[in-house]
Design a protein around this motif. Structure first.
Motif, PDB file in Angstrom:
ATOM      1  N   VAL A 151      15.443  -3.588  59.247  1.00  9.28           N
ATOM      2  CA  VAL A 151      14.680  -2.355  59.000  1.00  9.28           C
ATOM      3  C   VAL A 151      15.622  -1.230  58.559  1.00  9.28           C
ATOM      4  N   PHE A 152      16.782  -1.121  59.188  1.00  5.97           N
ATOM      5  CA  PHE A 152      17.764  -0.107  58.814  1.00  5.97           C
ATOM      6  C   PHE A 152      18.186  -0.265  57.358  1.00  5.97           C
ATOM      7  N   LEU A 153      18.525  -1.497  56.974  1.00  3.88           N
ATOM      8  CA  LEU A 153      18.962  -1.741  55.605  1.00  3.88           C
ATOM      9  C   LEU A 153      17.837  -1.513  54.599  1.00  3.88           C
ATOM     10  N   MET A 154      16.616  -1.888  54.965  1.00  7.10           N
ATOM     11  CA  MET A 154      15.479  -1.653  54.060  1.00  7.10           C
ATOM     12  C   MET A 154      15.236  -0.157  53.890  1.00  7.10           C
ATOM     13  N   PHE A 155      15.284   0.599  54.977  1.00  9.92           N
ATOM     14  CA  PHE A 155      15.039   2.030  54.923  1.00  9.92           C
ATOM     15  C   PHE A 155      16.065   2.728  54.037  1.00  9.92           C
ATOM     16  N   PHE A 156      17.351   2.483  54.302  1.00  9.75           N
ATOM     17  CA  PHE A 156      18.376   3.133  53.513  1.00  9.75           C
ATOM     18  C   PHE A 156      18.491   2.538  52.118  1.00  9.75           C
ATOM     19  N   GLY A 157      18.098   1.283  51.944  1.00 11.35           N
ATOM     20  CA  GLY A 157      18.080   0.691  50.613  1.00 11.35           C
ATOM     21  C   GLY A 157      17.084   1.388  49.710  1.00 11.35           C
ATOM     22  N   VAL A 158      15.912   1.708  50.244  1.00 11.20           N
ATOM     23  CA  VAL A 158      14.892   2.420  49.465  1.00 11.20           C
ATOM     24  C   VAL A 158      15.367   3.831  49.141  1.00 11.20           C
ATOM     25  N   LEU A 159      15.946   4.515  50.119  1.00 12.56           N
ATOM     26  CA  LEU A 159      16.438   5.871  49.873  1.00 12.56           C
ATOM     27  C   LEU A 159      17.578   5.888  48.865  1.00 12.56           C
ATOM     28  N   CYS A 160      18.473   4.924  48.968  1.00 12.80           N
ATOM     29  CA  CYS A 160      19.633   4.906  48.076  1.00 12.80           C
ATOM     30  C   CYS A 160      19.256   4.501  46.659  1.00 12.80           C
ATOM     31  N   ASN A 161      18.227   3.693  46.498  1.00 14.13           N
ATOM     32  CA  ASN A 161      17.800   3.319  45.151  1.00 14.13           C
ATOM     33  C   ASN A 161      17.189   4.497  44.405  1.00 14.13           C
ATOM     34  N   SER A 162      16.604   5.426  45.141  1.00 15.52           N
ATOM     35  CA  SER A 162      16.025   6.602  44.485  1.00 15.52           C
ATOM     36  C   SER A 162      17.091   7.619  44.116  1.00 15.52           C
ATOM     37  N   GLY A 163      18.288   7.487  44.697  1.00 13.14           N
ATOM     38  CA  GLY A 163      19.391   8.391  44.380  1.00 13.14           C
ATOM     39  C   GLY A 163      19.267   9.743  45.048  1.00 13.14           C
ATOM     40  N   ALA A 164      18.402   9.850  46.040  1.00  8.60           N
ATOM     41  CA  ALA A 164      18.151  11.138  46.680  1.00  8.60           C
ATOM     42  C   ALA A 164      19.194  11.482  47.740  1.00  8.60           C
ATOM     43  N   GLN A 165      19.908  10.509  48.250  1.00 10.38           N
ATOM     44  CA  GLN A 165      20.820  10.755  49.348  1.00 10.38           C
ATOM     45  C   GLN A 165      22.277  10.685  48.886  1.00 10.38           C
ATOM     46  N   PRO A 166      23.052  11.748  49.097  1.00  6.35           N
ATOM     47  CA  PRO A 166      24.464  11.711  48.673  1.00  6.35           C
ATOM     48  C   PRO A 166      25.336  10.794  49.529  1.00  6.35           C
ATOM     49  N   PHE A 167      24.887  10.457  50.745  1.00  5.75           N
ATOM     50  CA  PHE A 167      25.698   9.606  51.615  1.00  5.75           C
ATOM     51  C   PHE A 167      25.576   8.130  51.273  1.00  5.75           C
ATOM     52  N   CYS A 168      24.792   7.788  50.272  1.00  9.31           N
ATOM     53  CA  CYS A 168      24.604   6.370  49.910  1.00  9.31           C
ATOM     54  C   CYS A 168      25.879   5.740  49.374  1.00  9.31           C
ATOM     55  N   ASP A 169      26.792   6.530  48.844  1.00 13.32           N
ATOM     56  CA  ASP A 169      28.053   5.973  48.365  1.00 13.32           C
ATOM     57  C   ASP A 169      28.867   5.381  49.506  1.00 13.32           C
ATOM     58  N   LYS A 170      28.653   5.875  50.717  1.00 17.35           N
ATOM     59  CA  LYS A 170      29.379   5.342  51.876  1.00 17.35           C
ATOM     60  C   LYS A 170      28.988   3.899  52.173  1.00 17.35           C
ATOM     61  N   PHE A 171      27.802   3.479  51.753  1.00 15.73           N
ATOM     62  CA  PHE A 171      27.351   2.113  52.002  1.00 15.73           C
ATOM     63  C   PHE A 171      28.040   1.106  51.095  1.00 15.73           C
ATOM     64  N   LYS A 172      28.835   1.576  50.159  1.00  9.41           N
ATOM     65  CA  LYS A 172      29.548   0.687  49.241  1.00  9.41           C
ATOM     66  C   LYS A 172      31.042   0.669  49.512  1.00  9.41           C
ATOM     67  N   THR A 173      31.469   1.280  50.603  1.00 13.37           N
ATOM     68  CA  THR A 173      32.892   1.329  50.921  1.00 13.37           C
ATOM     69  C   THR A 173      33.349   0.011  51.546  1.00 13.37           C
ATOM     70  N   GLU A 174      34.647  -0.147  51.605  1.00 12.07           N
ATOM     71  CA  GLU A 174      35.234  -1.372  52.151  1.00 12.07           C
ATOM     72  C   GLU A 174      34.834  -1.586  53.607  1.00 12.07           C
ATOM     73  N   ILE A 175      34.773  -0.532  54.381  1.00 12.10           N
ATOM     74  CA  ILE A 175      34.469  -0.678  55.805  1.00 12.10           C
ATOM     75  C   ILE A 175      33.024  -1.132  56.025  1.00 12.10           C
ATOM     76  N   ILE A 176      32.115  -0.692  55.182  1.00  9.67           N
ATOM     77  CA  ILE A 176      30.721  -1.121  55.305  1.00  9.67           C
ATOM     78  C   ILE A 176      30.570  -2.566  54.835  1.00  9.67           C
ATOM     79  N   ILE A 177      31.227  -2.913  53.739  1.00 13.14           N
ATOM     80  CA  ILE A 177      31.123  -4.277  53.216  1.00 13.14           C
ATOM     81  C   ILE A 177      31.701  -5.282  54.207  1.00 13.14           C
TER      82      ILE A 177
END
Length: 118
Positions: free
Chosen positions: A12-38
């Protein structure tokens, strides 16, 4: 039940933030692509594989159970890498987690060496 709840929460967490990040509305979405998240994603998948095979241990061949449980060592190495983030690298230090994970992995290796020598 707790295992399923953890899995459902992450999905649910990944789906929620996945939808928000696909719209480009959240500036913190770039953090989900960092080495520590991966590395965190890969560690999660590794431990989920171990957990699922533990649950199905009597329904799957023992060899598959045994091999998949060795994924824990890959997860350990990734966990050590996971604790070394960009800030830690720039300061030249490492987090305390590195010491704990490395020490327990070294203890396991010493135990295995002692077992094979005796």
């Amino acid at each position: 039940a707790l295992f399923f709840l953890l899995f459902a929460t992450i999905v649910v967490f990944l789906m929620f933030f996945g939808v928000l990040c696909n719209s480009g509305a959240q500036p913190f979405c770039d953090k989900f692509k960092t080495e520590i998240i991966i590395t965190g994603y890969v560690i999660f998948v590794a431990f989920m594989a171990v957990g699922v095979t533990s649950f199905l241990r009597f329904k799957i061949p023992y060899r598959a159970f045994y091999v998949i449980h060795h994924v824990v060592f890959i997860a350990y190495v990734l966990t050590i890498m996971h604790t070394i983030d960009v800030v830690e690298r720039k300061q030249g230090g490492r987090s305390q987690s590195f010491k704990w994970f490395s020490a327990s992995l070294l203890l396991y290796i010493c135990d295995r060496v002692a077992m094979y020598l005796t």
